[in-house]
Design a protein around this motif. Structure first.
Motif, PDB file in Angstrom:
ATOM      1  N   MET A 139      -7.178  -9.025  -2.184  1.00 42.22           N
ATOM      2  CA  MET A 139      -7.233  -7.803  -1.372  1.00 42.22           C
ATOM      3  C   MET A 139      -6.410  -6.697  -2.019  1.00 42.22           C
ATOM      4  O   MET A 139      -6.819  -5.555  -2.078  1.00 42.22           O
ATOM      5  CB  MET A 139      -6.646  -8.096   0.021  1.00 42.22           C
ATOM      6  N   MET A 140      -5.240  -7.065  -2.531  1.00 41.51           N
ATOM      7  CA  MET A 140      -4.341  -6.039  -3.076  1.00 41.51           C
ATOM      8  C   MET A 140      -4.757  -5.608  -4.477  1.00 41.51           C
ATOM      9  O   MET A 140      -4.602  -4.444  -4.827  1.00 41.51           O
ATOM     10  CB  MET A 140      -2.883  -6.543  -3.078  1.00 41.51           C
ATOM     11  N   GLY A 193      -5.704  -1.803  -6.282  1.00 43.95           N
ATOM     12  CA  GLY A 193      -4.966  -1.180  -7.393  1.00 43.95           C
ATOM     13  C   GLY A 193      -3.702  -1.896  -7.834  1.00 43.95           C
ATOM     14  O   GLY A 193      -3.070  -1.488  -8.812  1.00 43.95           O
ATOM     15  N   ALA A 194      -3.302  -2.974  -7.110  1.00 40.40           N
ATOM     16  CA  ALA A 194      -2.108  -3.708  -7.561  1.00 40.40           C
ATOM     17  C   ALA A 194      -2.488  -4.606  -8.744  1.00 40.40           C
ATOM     18  O   ALA A 194      -3.662  -4.922  -8.951  1.00 40.40           O
ATOM     19  CB  ALA A 194      -1.560  -4.556  -6.418  1.00 40.40           C
ATOM     20  N   GLY A 212       3.205   6.245  -5.559  1.00 39.56           N
ATOM     21  CA  GLY A 212       3.089   6.400  -7.008  1.00 39.56           C
ATOM     22  C   GLY A 212       3.670   5.262  -7.830  1.00 39.56           C
ATOM     23  O   GLY A 212       3.715   5.345  -9.054  1.00 39.56           O
ATOM     24  N   HIS A 213       4.105   4.180  -7.161  1.00 37.82           N
ATOM     25  CA  HIS A 213       4.678   3.058  -7.921  1.00 37.82           C
ATOM     26  C   HIS A 213       3.577   2.087  -8.364  1.00 37.82           C
ATOM     27  O   HIS A 213       2.572   1.919  -7.676  1.00 37.82           O
ATOM     28  CB  HIS A 213       5.716   2.314  -7.074  1.00 37.82           C
ATOM     29  N   GLU A 214       3.841   1.430  -9.489  1.00 41.91           N
ATOM     30  CA  GLU A 214       2.939   0.372  -9.942  1.00 41.91           C
ATOM     31  C   GLU A 214       3.463  -0.918  -9.302  1.00 41.91           C
ATOM     32  O   GLU A 214       4.672  -1.184  -9.360  1.00 41.91           O
ATOM     33  CB  GLU A 214       3.014   0.279 -11.467  1.00 41.91           C
ATOM     34  N   VAL A 215       2.594  -1.727  -8.674  1.00 40.04           N
ATOM     35  CA  VAL A 215       3.091  -2.922  -7.978  1.00 40.04           C
ATOM     36  C   VAL A 215       2.435  -4.184  -8.560  1.00 40.04           C
ATOM     37  O   VAL A 215       1.213  -4.253  -8.708  1.00 40.04           O
ATOM     38  CB  VAL A 215       2.846  -2.829  -6.450  1.00 40.04           C
ATOM     39  N   VAL A 216       3.286  -5.153  -8.888  1.00 42.44           N
ATOM     40  CA  VAL A 216       2.816  -6.441  -9.411  1.00 42.44           C
ATOM     41  C   VAL A 216       3.014  -7.473  -8.304  1.00 42.44           C
ATOM     42  O   VAL A 216       4.144  -7.678  -7.849  1.00 42.44           O
ATOM     43  CB  VAL A 216       3.627  -6.849 -10.665  1.00 42.44           C
ATOM     44  N   ARG A 234       0.852  -1.221   0.000  1.00 42.43           N
ATOM     45  CA  ARG A 234       0.000   0.000   0.000  1.00 42.43           C
ATOM     46  C   ARG A 234       0.874   1.253   0.000  1.00 42.43           C
ATOM     47  O   ARG A 234       0.603   2.202  -0.732  1.00 42.43           O
ATOM     48  CB  ARG A 234      -0.900   0.025   1.247  1.00 42.43           C
ATOM     49  N   ASN A 235       1.933   1.245   0.794  1.00 45.15           N
ATOM     50  CA  ASN A 235       2.785   2.441   0.865  1.00 45.15           C
ATOM     51  C   ASN A 235       3.554   2.669  -0.432  1.00 45.15           C
ATOM     52  O   ASN A 235       3.785   3.807  -0.815  1.00 45.15           O
ATOM     53  CB  ASN A 235       3.730   2.352   2.068  1.00 45.15           C
TER      54      ASN A 235
END
Ligand code: NAD
Length: 294
Positions: A38-39, A43-44, A23-27, A17-18
């Protein structure tokens, strides 16, 4: 940056989340599909395996897993990170694992041109949520410098401790101190409770003095409210003390107090408390003293 993140448990989820907040895209990837869902709802993006995460993320991959065997299998195993990783990518293992395992994984990574840091954390779930973890890193200093800003999205203190494994060695010292501190608090509060002084009063009176500690402030309210929801699970603390005792044996550094607290945690595990928060160590004292801390 597109960041891969593997291991979405109590710590991994708020860390993701942090990173997204910054502003990072997380895969993401986890073996528990509910954790992945959940993630992704927040937005992940998800990938089907550690290999698939590595194929998508060419700059940085983070792992936050329970212990050495999990990290080894996720990185070096079938469909693991190293099967999909592009040379030059940085892997940061933020799990608390055996420093010797960090070295083994580092060497396997180096063969594929993957650069690796071990960067375990301290502070527990509340600090993972706030993004104020203490992060202790080992590996090449140049690699550390490249990712320090990103680590600062998850932690308030980010310290370079030395070559690979130094982060986990530092973390073992941390875990010894935390375990012994919880045991000391449990033992002392049981003494004063047996003597008829309300534990709330003892807490109020001593927390600002020399005996006060971050551990006391975090764990005594949990003990008094009988709230043993993890937090940090007893089984994970057993894992850390196992790693500490094994390192101590190899290095010739005897850990008599750690060994004693380890047996208390083993007793609690055998009694069905392995998934409770480590503040449930007070239950060991309650059992041997025949009285609750209330
Ligand atoms: P956790 O058990 O809540 O989460 C671990 C996650 O890893 C789970 O979601 C699990 O499904 C996943 N996982 C396990 N094997 C996997 C695999 N092969 N592939 C993909 N995912 C896999 O643990 P946690 O509390 O989040 O702790 C993670 C690490 O951080 C541990 O090393 C722990 O010692 C350390 N740590 C925890 C705390 C804390 O307070 N919880 C504090 C500091 C450090």
């Amino acid at each position: 940056m597109k960041i891969g993140f593997i291991g979405l448990g109590i710590m991994g989820r708020p860390m993701v989340r942090n990173l997204m907040k910054a502003g990072h895209e997380v895969v993401v990837y986890d073996i528990i599909s509910e954790n992945v869902e959940m993630m992704t709802k927040e937005g992940a993006k998800s990938a089907g395996s550690p290999k698939a995460v590595a194929q998508e993320c060419e700059e940085l991959i983070i792992t936050m897993l329970p212990n050495s065997p999990h990290v080894k299998s996720v990185v070096m195993g079938e469909n693991g990170v190293l099967e999909g990783a592009k040379p030059g990518v940085i892997l940061i293992d933020m799990s608390s694992i055996d420093p010797l395992a960090s070295k083994e994984i580092f060497e396997a990574c180096a063969e594929k041109g993957v650069r690796m840091l071990d960067a375990p954390v301290s502070g527990g779930e509340p600090k993972a949520v706030d993004g104020t973890l203490s992060i202790m890193a080992g590996g090449e200093e140049e690699v550390f410098r490249q990712v320090k800003e990103i680590l600062l999205h998850m932690g308030a203190s980010v310290v370079y401790c030395g070559t690979i494994g130094a982060g986990n060695t530092t973390k073992l010292a941390n875990q010894v101190i935390v375990a012994l501190n919880i045991a000391a608090v449990s033992e002392a509060f049981m003494l004063s409770t047996k003597a008829g002084v309300a534990p709330e009063k003892v807490f109020e009176a001593i927390r600002g003095g020399l005996a006060g500690s971050t551990v006391m402030n975090a764990k005594v309210p949990m003990m008094l409210n009988r709230n043993f929801e993890p937090g940090f699970k007893i089984d994970l603390h057993i894992k850390d003390l196992n790693n500490a005792i094994s390192a101590g044996h190899q290095l010739g550094a005897p850990l008599p107090l750690t060994a004693a607290v380890m047996e208390m945690l083993q007793t609690l595990h055998a009694d069905g408390n392995g998934q409770s928060d480590h503040s449930a160590l007070v239950k060991y004292y309650e059992k041997i003293a025949g009285m609750k801390l209330e």
